[in-house]
Design an enzyme around this catalytic site. Structure first.
Site, PDB file in Angstrom:
ATOM      1  N   HIS A  22       0.982  -1.170  -0.030  1.00  0.00           N
ATOM      2  CA  HIS A  22      -0.096  -0.110   0.090  1.00  0.00           C
ATOM      3  C   HIS A  22       0.984   0.994   0.173  1.00  0.00           C
ATOM      4  O   HIS A  22       1.475   1.469   1.005  1.00  0.00           O
ATOM      5  CB  HIS A  22      -0.896  -0.199   1.220  1.00  0.00           C
ATOM      6  CG  HIS A  22      -1.933   0.957   1.332  1.00  0.00           C
ATOM      7  ND1 HIS A  22      -3.001   0.795   0.556  1.00  0.00           N
ATOM      8  CD2 HIS A  22      -2.080   2.258   2.147  1.00  0.00           C
ATOM      9  CE1 HIS A  22      -4.029   1.934   0.628  1.00  0.00           C
ATOM     10  NE2 HIS A  22      -3.220   2.720   1.422  1.00  0.00           N
ATOM     11  N   LYS A 167     -10.006   6.542  -4.014  1.00  0.00           N
ATOM     12  CA  LYS A 167      -8.975   7.835  -3.597  1.00  0.00           C
ATOM     13  C   LYS A 167      -7.635   7.117  -4.306  1.00  0.00           C
ATOM     14  O   LYS A 167      -7.281   5.982  -4.226  1.00  0.00           O
ATOM     15  CB  LYS A 167      -8.692   7.868  -2.109  1.00  0.00           C
ATOM     16  CG  LYS A 167      -7.661   8.702  -1.691  1.00  0.00           C
ATOM     17  CD  LYS A 167      -7.181   8.548  -0.212  1.00  0.00           C
ATOM     18  CE  LYS A 167      -8.327   9.270   0.895  1.00  0.00           C
ATOM     19  NZ  LYS A 167      -7.836   9.329   2.205  1.00  0.00           N
ATOM     20  N   LYS A 169      -3.416   7.765  -4.196  1.00  0.00           N
ATOM     21  CA  LYS A 169      -2.455   8.089  -3.347  1.00  0.00           C
ATOM     22  C   LYS A 169      -1.303   8.471  -4.455  1.00  0.00           C
ATOM     23  O   LYS A 169      -0.623   7.641  -4.982  1.00  0.00           O
ATOM     24  CB  LYS A 169      -1.725   6.956  -2.310  1.00  0.00           C
ATOM     25  CG  LYS A 169      -2.810   6.647  -1.449  1.00  0.00           C
ATOM     26  CD  LYS A 169      -2.844   7.691  -0.274  1.00  0.00           C
ATOM     27  CE  LYS A 169      -3.547   7.019   0.858  1.00  0.00           C
ATOM     28  NZ  LYS A 169      -3.315   8.020   2.080  1.00  0.00           N
ATOM     29  N   ASP A 198      -4.944  11.962  -2.624  1.00  0.00           N
ATOM     30  CA  ASP A 198      -4.367  12.119  -1.143  1.00  0.00           C
ATOM     31  C   ASP A 198      -2.990  12.552  -1.526  1.00  0.00           C
ATOM     32  O   ASP A 198      -2.076  11.488  -1.974  1.00  0.00           O
ATOM     33  CB  ASP A 198      -4.501  10.825  -0.118  1.00  0.00           C
ATOM     34  CG  ASP A 198      -4.089  11.431   0.999  1.00  0.00           C
ATOM     35  OD1 ASP A 198      -3.359  12.425   1.377  1.00  0.00           O
ATOM     36  OD2 ASP A 198      -4.153  10.589   1.930  1.00  0.00           O
ATOM     37  N   GLU A 224      -6.889  15.943  -0.862  1.00  0.00           N
ATOM     38  CA  GLU A 224      -6.503  15.737   0.596  1.00  0.00           C
ATOM     39  C   GLU A 224      -4.999  16.258   0.995  1.00  0.00           C
ATOM     40  O   GLU A 224      -4.064  15.822   0.161  1.00  0.00           O
ATOM     41  CB  GLU A 224      -6.644  14.280   0.940  1.00  0.00           C
ATOM     42  CG  GLU A 224      -6.239  13.998   2.523  1.00  0.00           C
ATOM     43  CD  GLU A 224      -6.815  12.770   2.750  1.00  0.00           C
ATOM     44  OE1 GLU A 224      -6.256  12.157   3.825  1.00  0.00           O
ATOM     45  OE2 GLU A 224      -7.487  11.941   1.972  1.00  0.00           O
ATOM     46  N   ASP A 249      -5.937  16.817   6.833  1.00  0.00           N
ATOM     47  CA  ASP A 249      -5.676  15.557   7.299  1.00  0.00           C
ATOM     48  C   ASP A 249      -4.529  15.425   8.125  1.00  0.00           C
ATOM     49  O   ASP A 249      -4.671  15.596   9.357  1.00  0.00           O
ATOM     50  CB  ASP A 249      -5.606  14.216   6.180  1.00  0.00           C
ATOM     51  CG  ASP A 249      -5.116  12.993   6.988  1.00  0.00           C
ATOM     52  OD1 ASP A 249      -5.486  12.747   7.828  1.00  0.00           O
ATOM     53  OD2 ASP A 249      -4.718  12.085   6.092  1.00  0.00           O
ATOM     54  N   LYS A 273     -10.413  11.432  12.314  1.00  0.00           N
ATOM     55  CA  LYS A 273      -9.587  10.000  12.522  1.00  0.00           C
ATOM     56  C   LYS A 273      -9.643  10.029  14.363  1.00  0.00           C
ATOM     57  O   LYS A 273      -8.876  10.866  14.885  1.00  0.00           O
ATOM     58  CB  LYS A 273      -8.283  10.097  12.095  1.00  0.00           C
ATOM     59  CG  LYS A 273      -8.102  10.275  10.547  1.00  0.00           C
ATOM     60  CD  LYS A 273      -6.856  10.102   9.876  1.00  0.00           C
ATOM     61  CE  LYS A 273      -6.792   9.783   8.657  1.00  0.00           C
ATOM     62  NZ  LYS A 273      -5.599   9.671   7.739  1.00  0.00           N
ATOM     63  N   GLU A 327     -13.663   6.303   4.834  1.00  0.00           N
ATOM     64  CA  GLU A 327     -12.590   5.478   3.933  1.00  0.00           C
ATOM     65  C   GLU A 327     -12.455   4.305   5.036  1.00  0.00           C
ATOM     66  O   GLU A 327     -11.245   4.131   4.858  1.00  0.00           O
ATOM     67  CB  GLU A 327     -11.469   6.042   3.575  1.00  0.00           C
ATOM     68  CG  GLU A 327     -10.593   7.110   4.531  1.00  0.00           C
ATOM     69  CD  GLU A 327      -9.527   7.313   4.019  1.00  0.00           C
ATOM     70  OE1 GLU A 327      -9.047   6.907   3.061  1.00  0.00           O
ATOM     71  OE2 GLU A 327      -9.031   8.546   4.664  1.00  0.00           O
TER      72      GLU A 327
END
Length: 382
Positions: A22, A167, A169, A198, A224, A249, A273, A327
């Site tokens: 990831h 989303k 990255k 993001d 983001e 974020d 979060k 998410e």
């Protein structure tokens, strides 16, 4: 009447494999490490919580190892012997004694809420004010970095009705290549899906001004944390100029950060979060600040396993408006689980049980298999 007290608190580091690497701007995850927290009480009730970070110390100030050490050494001794039903008093006690450590505190608060919900026969969402929905729409991160592979993955998610929000990255590569990658995916999916990016603070302000315009012109719905969390003035300027909404974020490391960001107009959307705010109750304070300022809300994740995901979900269920959805896909990245029953994802949503507490139970055999240290380190009454 004798109150129910906390008799022991145990922390367990668990290493779980993921379906694929990831990729983030600052790190590539090869597996996920959870800190499972077990709070046992004098009435026989046990509460379960989870503290999870992304990429060890590459993302933030806490790691699984530091979370375990700080709970075992500093936080657990403050709670053992305290009233198990007074969660507010317990968390204030921790806040007075220990600065920061929001990931560790979040797992502890989640465990205390789980225990109290079981004790009272109520879901955690009802302890947090009462749910206004039973399910949450969930985004999926396309993080392979390969355009064709990401498009195919998104098409599969649409076909099986698991996700219709995606989303991407970006930020680790060259800007023009990142933009081309995102735009190609959006053009392939069209109006069938929401596509967001993001950047994980990877751009400077000058790059972000141009890139945000290009992304907005090509149908990207949300951007983001494009620049450093420390450049709040730049975030405010960018938020005023960008045609696409800017979401904070990494800029939100505590509830006080949310207040300052709202005051300065540094973002149009806040990522919520629980780990970065100190727990489900704490994240709702950030949500209240955003709501008062007219800022949109998005239910974020630290890629927690099932325990942390449900703790977040119970908080998000209580919000009047969750305009940008969530998410909470962390459990879907894992190839193995430590719960007896997996979380339920269907029809593009995570469905949250109405059973007492968080609504989960641990698979003791799998927990024992995947725990890093096979010996118990529970802090308990003498």
């Amino acid at each position: 009447m004798t109150s129910t007290v906390i008799t022991s608190l145990e922390t367990i580091i668990v290493d779980l494999p993921t379906i694929r690497p990831h990729k983030l701007a600052m790190h590539t995850m090869q597996n996920q490490t959870l800190v499972v927290i077990r709070v046992r009480c004098s009435d026989g009730v046990e509460g379960i919580g989870e503290s999870t970070t992304i990429g060890g110390l590459s993302y933030g100030n806490e790691s699984p190892e530091s979370i375990k050490t700080n709970i075992d050494t500093h936080l657990a001794p403050l709670l053992v012997g305290q009233d198990a039903g007074n969660i507010n008093a317990a968390m204030l006690r921790l806040d007075r004694a220990a600065k920061g450590n929001t990931f560790a505190k979040s797992g502890i608060e989640s465990a205390l809420l789980d225990a109290q919900g079981k004790r009272l026969g109520l879901p955690v969402s009802e302890l947090l004010g009462g749910r206004v929905r039973d399910a949450l729409q969930v985004a999926w991160t396309l993080a392979s970095g390969d355009t064709a592979r990401d498009i195919a993955e998104a098409e599969k998610m649409l076909d099986i009705r698991r996700h219709r929000i995606f989303k991407l990255k970006i930020g680790a590569g060259e800007v023009h290549k990142d933009l081309a990658h995102v735009i190609a995916i959006k053009h392939a999916l069209g109006d069938r899906a929401s596509v967001r990016v993001d950047v994980n603070q990877a751009w400077d302000e000058a790059v972000a001004i141009r890139a945000c315009q290009v992304l907005a012109d090509n149908g990207i719905d949300l951007i983001e944390q494009p620049i450093s969390r420390n450049n709040r003035a730049g975030m405010a300027r960018l938020n005023a100029r960008s045609p696409a909404p800017i979401m904070a974020d990494e800029s939100i490391e505590c509830v006080e950060d949310a207040f300052n960001l709202a005051r300065e107009g540094a973002a149009s959307v806040f990522a919520l979060k629980i780990a970065k705010n100190g727990g489900p109750r704490a994240v709702l304070r950030t949500a209240a600040i955003a709501e008062a300022a007219g800022i949109g809300l998005y239910g974020g994740t630290m890629l927690e396993g099932g325990i942390g995901t449900l703790a977040s979900a119970h908080a998000f269920l209580t919000l009047a408006k969750l305009t940008w959805d969530t998410e909470l896909f962390g459990p879907l990245l894992l190839t193995e689980d430590i719960l007896t029953q997996p979380l339920v994802y269907r029809d593009f949503q995570l469905h949250v049980p109405r059973t007492p507490g968080l609504g989960l139970s641990l698979d003791e055999e799998r927990l024992a298999f995947f725990r890093r240290d096979k010996t118990s380190t529970a802090i308990s009454l003498a």
